[in-house]
Design a protein around this motif. Structure first.
Motif, PDB file in Angstrom:
ATOM      1  N   TRP A  32       0.664  -1.236   0.088  1.00  0.00           N
ATOM      2  CA  TRP A  32      -0.034   0.160   0.050  1.00  0.00           C
ATOM      3  C   TRP A  32       0.969   1.364   0.016  1.00  0.00           C
ATOM      4  O   TRP A  32       1.719   1.166   0.702  1.00  0.00           O
ATOM      5  CB  TRP A  32      -0.990   0.116   1.255  1.00  0.00           C
ATOM      6  N   ARG A  33       0.382   2.322  -0.725  1.00  0.00           N
ATOM      7  CA  ARG A  33       1.281   3.568  -0.689  1.00  0.00           C
ATOM      8  C   ARG A  33       0.124   4.653  -0.521  1.00  0.00           C
ATOM      9  O   ARG A  33      -1.230   4.645  -0.802  1.00  0.00           O
ATOM     10  CB  ARG A  33       1.957   3.792  -1.954  1.00  0.00           C
ATOM     11  N   ALA A  34       0.539   5.941   0.291  1.00  0.00           N
ATOM     12  CA  ALA A  34      -0.504   7.013   0.482  1.00  0.00           C
ATOM     13  C   ALA A  34      -0.475   7.788  -0.760  1.00  0.00           C
ATOM     14  O   ALA A  34       0.249   7.825  -1.628  1.00  0.00           O
ATOM     15  CB  ALA A  34       0.334   7.760   1.691  1.00  0.00           C
ATOM     16  N   VAL A  35      -1.794   8.328  -0.853  1.00  0.00           N
ATOM     17  CA  VAL A  35      -1.961   9.286  -1.750  1.00  0.00           C
ATOM     18  C   VAL A  35      -2.504  10.409  -1.245  1.00  0.00           C
ATOM     19  O   VAL A  35      -3.364  10.629  -0.747  1.00  0.00           O
ATOM     20  CB  VAL A  35      -3.295   8.614  -2.646  1.00  0.00           C
ATOM     21  N   GLY A  36      -1.462  11.555  -1.304  1.00  0.00           N
ATOM     22  CA  GLY A  36      -1.985  12.847  -0.687  1.00  0.00           C
ATOM     23  C   GLY A  36      -1.603  12.666   0.617  1.00  0.00           C
ATOM     24  O   GLY A  36      -0.823  11.873   1.288  1.00  0.00           O
ATOM     25  N   GLY A  37      -1.786  13.736   1.556  1.00  0.00           N
ATOM     26  CA  GLY A  37      -1.481  13.956   2.793  1.00  0.00           C
ATOM     27  C   GLY A  37      -2.572  13.829   3.769  1.00  0.00           C
ATOM     28  O   GLY A  37      -3.531  13.172   3.414  1.00  0.00           O
ATOM     29  N   PRO A  38      -2.286  13.798   5.027  1.00  0.00           N
ATOM     30  CA  PRO A  38      -3.341  13.438   6.152  1.00  0.00           C
ATOM     31  C   PRO A  38      -4.322  14.263   6.115  1.00  0.00           C
ATOM     32  O   PRO A  38      -4.327  15.605   5.638  1.00  0.00           O
ATOM     33  CB  PRO A  38      -2.604  13.652   7.341  1.00  0.00           C
ATOM     34  N   ARG A  39      -5.530  13.863   6.418  1.00  0.00           N
ATOM     35  CA  ARG A  39      -6.834  14.421   6.284  1.00  0.00           C
ATOM     36  C   ARG A  39      -7.932  13.856   7.480  1.00  0.00           C
ATOM     37  O   ARG A  39      -7.722  12.872   7.704  1.00  0.00           O
ATOM     38  CB  ARG A  39      -7.605  14.663   4.963  1.00  0.00           C
ATOM     39  N   THR A  40      -8.970  14.319   7.593  1.00  0.00           N
ATOM     40  CA  THR A  40      -9.826  13.738   8.362  1.00  0.00           C
ATOM     41  C   THR A  40     -10.422  12.634   7.695  1.00  0.00           C
ATOM     42  O   THR A  40     -10.487  12.401   6.465  1.00  0.00           O
ATOM     43  CB  THR A  40     -11.220  14.678   8.681  1.00  0.00           C
TER      44      THR A  40
END
Length: 98
Positions: A32-40
């Motif tokens: 798995w890889r992150a798409v964008g930054g942290p958010r609610t």
């Protein structure tokens, strides 16, 4: 369900282009890889709803010949699976009355 903890999440995607959310700050699972930054949590789910419009894995979306348009049916036209040596002992269910 509303996230009242104030925690943040990441939108994550795998090699099959399937999306999920993951708590920010935790190590991502393999594949798995992150798409964008942290958010609610809600913002993550809204983002996924907008971008993941076809939930089939990538390999089924990009197949060169869609199954519905295949020119060679799995079972020849005019026959059934029961005509090809499938018995009730080897099939997941038995045929109904004919």
């Amino acid at each position: 369900m509303t996230d009242t903890t104030g925690s943040t999440h990441l939108v994550v995607v795998n090699d099959h282009e399937q999306y999920s959310i993951w708590p920010a700050g935790r190590e991502l699972p393999d594949g798995w890889r992150a798409v964008g930054g942290p958010r609610t949590r809600g913002a993550c789910l809204d983002h996924i709803e907008q971008i993941w419009t076809d939930i089939r894995p990538r390999h089924t979306r990009t197949a060169s010949t869609p199954l519905a348009l295949s020119t060679s049916p799995a079972v020849p036209t005019g026959t059934s699976l029961w005509d090809h040596g499938t018995t009730s002992a080897s099939a997941p269910c038995s045929p109904g009355p004919r």
